[in-house]
Design a protein around this motif. Sequence first.
Motif, PDB file in Angstrom:
ATOM      1  N   PHE A   2       7.372  -3.228  -4.189  1.00 57.56           N
ATOM      2  CA  PHE A   2       6.355  -3.529  -3.261  1.00 57.56           C
ATOM      3  C   PHE A   2       4.886  -3.295  -3.738  1.00 57.56           C
ATOM      4  CE2 PHE A   2       4.208  -2.000   0.912  1.00 57.56           C
ATOM      5  CZ  PHE A   2       3.486  -2.955   1.172  1.00 57.56           C
ATOM      6  N   VAL A  25      -1.681  -7.689   2.890  1.00 60.73           N
ATOM      7  CA  VAL A  25      -2.844  -7.862   3.904  1.00 60.73           C
ATOM      8  C   VAL A  25      -2.422  -7.221   5.062  1.00 60.73           C
ATOM      9  CG1 VAL A  25      -3.988  -9.476   2.356  1.00 60.73           C
ATOM     10  CG2 VAL A  25      -2.025 -10.061   3.976  1.00 60.73           C
ATOM     11  N   ASN A  26      -1.220  -6.778   5.371  1.00 60.37           N
ATOM     12  CA  ASN A  26      -0.815  -5.985   6.566  1.00 60.37           C
ATOM     13  C   ASN A  26      -0.633  -7.135   7.645  1.00 60.37           C
ATOM     14  OD1 ASN A  26      -0.506  -3.205   5.726  1.00 60.37           O
ATOM     15  ND2 ASN A  26      -2.934  -3.498   5.415  1.00 60.37           N
ATOM     16  N   ILE A  69       1.398  -1.862   6.966  1.00 61.79           N
ATOM     17  CA  ILE A  69       2.825  -1.911   6.782  1.00 61.79           C
ATOM     18  C   ILE A  69       3.449  -0.755   5.972  1.00 61.79           C
ATOM     19  CG2 ILE A  69       3.103  -3.155   4.671  1.00 61.79           C
ATOM     20  CD1 ILE A  69       4.578  -4.683   7.595  1.00 61.79           C
ATOM     21  N   CYS A 114       6.624 -13.241   2.302  1.00 58.98           N
ATOM     22  CA  CYS A 114       5.137 -12.823   2.104  1.00 58.98           C
ATOM     23  C   CYS A 114       4.281 -13.828   1.534  1.00 58.98           C
ATOM     24  CB  CYS A 114       5.476 -11.615   1.299  1.00 58.98           C
ATOM     25  SG  CYS A 114       3.920 -10.919   0.754  1.00 58.98           S
ATOM     26  N   PRO A 115       3.228 -13.855   2.208  1.00 63.47           N
ATOM     27  CA  PRO A 115       2.483 -15.165   1.770  1.00 63.47           C
ATOM     28  C   PRO A 115       1.449 -14.703   0.437  1.00 63.47           C
ATOM     29  CG  PRO A 115       1.237 -14.046   3.501  1.00 63.47           C
ATOM     30  CD  PRO A 115       2.747 -13.213   3.485  1.00 63.47           C
ATOM     31  N   VAL A 116       1.491 -13.587   0.167  1.00 63.89           N
ATOM     32  CA  VAL A 116       0.782 -13.105  -1.104  1.00 63.89           C
ATOM     33  C   VAL A 116       1.452 -12.619  -2.138  1.00 63.89           C
ATOM     34  CG1 VAL A 116      -1.563 -12.664   0.469  1.00 63.89           C
ATOM     35  CG2 VAL A 116       0.286 -10.859   0.034  1.00 63.89           C
ATOM     36  N   ILE A 161       5.965  -8.588  -2.777  1.00 65.10           N
ATOM     37  CA  ILE A 161       6.990  -8.067  -2.629  1.00 65.10           C
ATOM     38  C   ILE A 161       8.350  -9.148  -3.561  1.00 65.10           C
ATOM     39  CG2 ILE A 161       9.246  -7.699  -1.067  1.00 65.10           C
ATOM     40  CD1 ILE A 161       7.376  -8.034   1.445  1.00 65.10           C
TER      41      ILE A 161
HETATM   42  S1  SF4 Z   1       4.172 -10.162   4.430  1.00 65.91           S
HETATM   43 FE1  SF4 Z   1       3.520  -9.309   2.559  1.00 65.91          FE
HETATM   44  S2  SF4 Z   1       1.304  -9.281   2.819  1.00 65.91           S
HETATM   45 FE2  SF4 Z   1       2.402  -9.310   5.093  1.00 65.91          FE
HETATM   46  S3  SF4 Z   1       2.613  -7.210   5.760  1.00 65.91           S
HETATM   47 FE3  SF4 Z   1       4.540  -7.668   4.540  1.00 65.91          FE
HETATM   48  S4  SF4 Z   1       3.956  -7.258   2.475  1.00 65.91           S
HETATM   49 FE4  SF4 Z   1       2.055  -7.136   3.472  1.00 65.91          FE
END
Ligand code: SF4
Length: 135
Positions: free
Chosen positions: A80, A86-87, A109, A126-128, A131
Motif C-alpha cells: 500500500f 487520495v482517500n 483510509i 484504486c484510481p491512482v 495498491i
Molecule cells: S482506492 Fe486507492 S486512492 Fe482510493 S482510498 Fe483506496 S488506496 Fe486510496
Amino acid sequence: MIKKKIILGFPENIVKKPIVYKLVKDFELEFNILRAEITPDIEGKMLIDIKGSKERIEQCLDFLKSEGVIISEASKDLIFYKDLCVNCGLCASVCIGKAFTLNSSSYEIELDKDKCILCGLCQDACPVKAIKLNI
Ligand code: SF4
Ligand code: SF4
C-alpha cells in the motif's frame, strides 16, 4: 491440520493441464481458490488456501513441483503506497476481507493486513495505483 496460503504459477506448457483437482482426489486436502488469472504471457496464476496435514501438504507441493508448477508463499504481499492515496474510499467499498476501512473521524483510509485475503479487488478499484499485489 495446518492451513497455508500459496500462489501456484502455471507456465504456458502446463496451463491447460488438469492438475489442481488432484489436491482433493489424491491428497485429500481442502482448498479454496481465492483468485485466479491468466497473465498476458499466458502464464496462469492461482492464489489458494490449502488445508490438511503437514505431511500431505508437503507431498502435494512436491507433486505440483514435479508437474512444473511454480510455488510461492502468498503470506502478506499486498503493498500500500499511502503517499499516493487520495482517500477516495473505493478500496474499502470493494474489500471483501474488510482489511481496508475508511476512518469515520479522520476520513483517512486504514489497512489491517491481517484481514487481507489477497483477492486483488482493491488493486483493480484504486484510481491512482496506490495498491499493488504480487499476483
Ligand atoms: S482506492 Fe486507492 S486512492 Fe482510493 S482510498 Fe483506496 S488506496 Fe486510496
Ligand atoms: S486484496 Fe482483497 S481482501 Fe486484501 S485489502 Fe484488497 S480487497 Fe481487501
